[in-house]
Design a protein around this motif. Structure first.
Motif, PDB file in Angstrom:
ATOM      1  N   PHE A  95      33.432  62.348  29.069  1.00 20.08           N
ATOM      2  CA  PHE A  95      34.496  61.561  28.436  1.00 20.08           C
ATOM      3  C   PHE A  95      34.378  60.085  28.807  1.00 20.08           C
ATOM      4  CE2 PHE A  95      38.907  60.106  27.740  1.00 20.08           C
ATOM      5  CZ  PHE A  95      39.059  60.518  26.427  1.00 20.08           C
ATOM      6  N   PHE A  96      33.947  59.807  30.024  1.00 22.73           N
ATOM      7  CA  PHE A  96      33.689  58.419  30.412  1.00 22.73           C
ATOM      8  C   PHE A  96      32.616  57.807  29.523  1.00 22.73           C
ATOM      9  CE2 PHE A  96      31.147  55.370  32.880  1.00 22.73           C
ATOM     10  CZ  PHE A  96      32.120  54.433  33.200  1.00 22.73           C
ATOM     11  N   ALA A  97      31.562  58.590  29.261  1.00 26.27           N
ATOM     12  CA  ALA A  97      30.497  58.108  28.367  1.00 26.27           C
ATOM     13  C   ALA A  97      31.041  57.862  26.970  1.00 26.27           C
ATOM     14  CB  ALA A  97      29.351  59.120  28.322  1.00 26.27           C
ATOM     15  N   VAL A  98      31.924  58.736  26.503  1.00 24.52           N
ATOM     16  CA  VAL A  98      32.528  58.565  25.175  1.00 24.52           C
ATOM     17  C   VAL A  98      33.296  57.241  25.093  1.00 24.52           C
ATOM     18  CG1 VAL A  98      34.365  59.428  23.669  1.00 24.52           C
ATOM     19  CG2 VAL A  98      32.655  61.005  24.569  1.00 24.52           C
ATOM     20  N   LEU A  99      34.093  56.942  26.108  1.00 19.24           N
ATOM     21  CA  LEU A  99      34.862  55.691  26.108  1.00 19.24           C
ATOM     22  C   LEU A  99      33.936  54.472  26.100  1.00 19.24           C
ATOM     23  CD1 LEU A  99      37.677  56.560  28.694  1.00 19.24           C
ATOM     24  CD2 LEU A  99      37.850  56.514  26.202  1.00 19.24           C
TER      25      LEU A  99
ATOM     26  N   TRP B 209      36.284  47.019  34.088  1.00 16.18           N
ATOM     27  CA  TRP B 209      36.699  48.435  34.066  1.00 16.18           C
ATOM     28  C   TRP B 209      35.502  49.340  34.326  1.00 16.18           C
ATOM     29  CZ3 TRP B 209      34.849  51.939  30.355  1.00 16.18           C
ATOM     30  CH2 TRP B 209      35.414  53.224  30.411  1.00 16.18           C
ATOM     31  N   PHE B 210      34.390  49.062  33.688  1.00 21.37           N
ATOM     32  CA  PHE B 210      33.193  49.885  33.856  1.00 21.37           C
ATOM     33  C   PHE B 210      32.728  49.842  35.309  1.00 21.37           C
ATOM     34  CE2 PHE B 210      29.842  51.840  31.117  1.00 21.37           C
ATOM     35  CZ  PHE B 210      29.019  52.271  32.150  1.00 21.37           C
ATOM     36  N   TYR B 211      32.741  48.656  35.899  1.00 23.07           N
ATOM     37  CA  TYR B 211      32.299  48.514  37.291  1.00 23.07           C
ATOM     38  C   TYR B 211      33.174  49.329  38.239  1.00 23.07           C
ATOM     39  CZ  TYR B 211      31.283  46.412  41.797  1.00 23.07           C
ATOM     40  OH  TYR B 211      30.946  46.220  43.119  1.00 23.07           O
TER      41      TYR B 211
ATOM     42  N   TYR C 178      24.687  58.144  25.682  1.00 24.52           N
ATOM     43  CA  TYR C 178      24.562  59.328  24.834  1.00 24.52           C
ATOM     44  C   TYR C 178      23.937  60.493  25.612  1.00 24.52           C
ATOM     45  CZ  TYR C 178      25.878  57.315  20.313  1.00 24.52           C
ATOM     46  OH  TYR C 178      26.583  56.776  19.259  1.00 24.52           O
ATOM     47  N   THR C 179      22.961  60.181  26.455  1.00 24.52           N
ATOM     48  CA  THR C 179      22.317  61.230  27.232  1.00 24.52           C
ATOM     49  C   THR C 179      23.282  61.833  28.249  1.00 24.52           C
ATOM     50  OG1 THR C 179      20.227  60.041  26.983  1.00 24.52           O
ATOM     51  CG2 THR C 179      20.303  61.777  28.642  1.00 24.52           C
ATOM     52  N   GLN C 180      24.079  60.993  28.893  1.00 30.55           N
ATOM     53  CA  GLN C 180      25.070  61.511  29.835  1.00 30.55           C
ATOM     54  C   GLN C 180      26.073  62.413  29.127  1.00 30.55           C
ATOM     55  OE1 GLN C 180      26.549  59.368  33.206  1.00 30.55           O
ATOM     56  NE2 GLN C 180      28.680  59.683  32.594  1.00 30.55           N
TER      57      GLN C 180
END
Length: 438
Positions: free
Chosen positions: A233-237, A429-431, A368-370
């Protein structure tokens, strides 16, 4: 089950399990952009007269194409998890042929209503193909091959955008251009269907997956349940934010070129071409640099670079040499490509946007891979559907915000600088969130 034995990159690409699937998704992406870019060129240079009207019409087109992803992605994900994906691919590509006949009518009649209706149907077809496109990869590739497979898929998508941009943008402005594009979209759809017959039968299906036709309820339930897969879900965001930025840039490049740079459609094609090449190049670099692993260590830095490059592009295009701007474009001749390339430093905006695209391509592939490797197999299509839903939501939101900006008479350059500022916030936020999802 995918074959885990070592295989060369070339052998993998041309294998019977991968290449037909790759070709089908490539032609689908090409056809979408062939039609969309032809439509955008018609709007920008024939069917609209003012800056605001051009921006509104193009932004509306972007929103109409993306809306079906928000409406139908959950249903598409449930169907993709329930039935064999190879069977669904053939049915979807057959539907594309009928949809492109509708698009041809819109191009030939030059009626905005037909064009917008065709665009919506294209969005519906793409929304049903989307969950299959990425969820089927782990069924035909080993885990160690997924990053490379995603790099090919992501990179080729933007090469398809490039070719669609070139063919659609350049052809539709010629004499009898709409007729040529109309024939082209139908022929490409036919080729896509024939290639879909070569996609090998995939065995995975889960008849226990319930197909809920209540779109709102099923969307809410699937999105809520997907949050339990924290890494995916983190990857989706993070992916969705990329498409928020990309949707604004791709949809507004024609208006940016015409009214900020005061250049013609050849320069629009150059911008869209280099942007697409940049994404493909960045995706390919990610596949080579990260090997078989998924690393998100550098993603906050990539976001910072994207903001910097966007600010630089706007600055050289809008601030420097603004005294030379022509006020009344209706009586002025727009710059051609050769003249624009000699117009320093405004021509640097092309280089900066290209560099931004390279960074964006390197940003998107590991995410996408994650998403794929951290989602259980029997829920993978629905997780991809959640990704498409949130992608669509942010892209529609981007269209609405840009339209709102035009209604409040904000300059496009001002809106792009605001976008760069918000991107800095996302980098922070990502960091802060990345370590727990590495």
């Amino acid at each position: 089950m995918p074959d885990n034995r070592p295989v060369s990159k070339r052998a993998l690409f041309f294998s019977r399990s991968f290449f037909p699937l790759f070709a089908v998704q490539f032609l689908g992406a090409f056809n979408d952009n062939l039609f969309k870019n032809a439509m955008v060129m018609l709007i920008a240079f024939q069917l609209s007269q003012t800056d605001e009207q051009t921006g509104l019409y193009i932004t509306l087109a972007a929103g109409i194409f993306i809306l079906p992803f928000f409406l139908f992605s959950t249903l598409a994900g449930q169907i993709a998890d329930h039935y064999p994906k190879s069977v669904l691919i053939r049915k979807i590509k057959l539907a594309e042929i009928l949809i492109m006949f509708t698009g041809a009518i819109g191009l030939l009649s030059m009626q905005l209503e037909w064009l917008y209706a065709s665009l919506f149907l294209m969005g519906v077809q793409s929304a049903f193909f989307g969950p299959i496109k990425y969820s089927v990869l782990p069924e035909v590739l080993a885990d160690s091959q997924l990053l490379l497979g995603n790099a090919w898929f992501s990179g080729s998508t933007f090469i398809a955008i490039l070719l669609g941009t070139l063919v659609g943008g350049l052809t539709v402005t010629l004499e009898n251009g709409p007729q040529w594009v109309s024939a082209g979209v139908i022929l490409v759809a036919l080729a896509g269907y024939l290639l879909s017959l070569k996609v090998p039968y995939t065995v995975f299906e889960d008849s226990a997956v319930q197909i809920d036709r209540n779109i709102l309820r099923s969307t809410w339930l699937v999105v809520r349940s997907s949050r339990g897969h924290h890494q995916a879900f983190f990857a989706v965001l993070a992916i969705s934010w990329f498409w928020f930025i990309g949707a604004i840039l791709l949809s507004q490049i024609p208006a940016f070129v015409k009214y900020t740079l005061q250049a013609n459609e050849d320069v629009v094609v150059a911008f869209l071409t280099l942007f697409s090449i940049g994404i493909a190049l960045g995706a390919g670099l990610a596949g080579r640099l990260f090997g078989q692993g998924v690393k998100l260590l550098y993603h906050p830095i990539l976001l910072l670079l994207m903001s910097l490059l966007l600010v630089l592009s706007v600055w050289v295009a809008d601030s420097i040499g603004s005294s030379l701007r022509i006020v009344d474009l209706s009586v002025a001749e727009l710059m051609g490509l050769a003249e624009f390339l000699g117009q320093f430093p405004e021509n640097l905006s092309l280089l900066f946007l290209f560099s931004l695209a390279v960074v964006g391509g390197a940003y998107i592939v590991p995410l996408y891979t994650q998403l794929q490797i951290t989602t259980p197999q029997n829920q993978r299509a629905r997780m991809v559907a959640v990704n498409n839903i949130l992608n669509a939501f942010l892209m529609v939101l981007s269209s609405l915000l840009v339209m709102l900006g035009y209604l409040f008479e904000l300059k496009l350059s001002t809106m792009l600088l605001i976008l760069a500022l918000f991107n800095l916030v996302v980098a922070i936020w990502f960091y802060l969130k990345r370590p727990e999802h590495e």
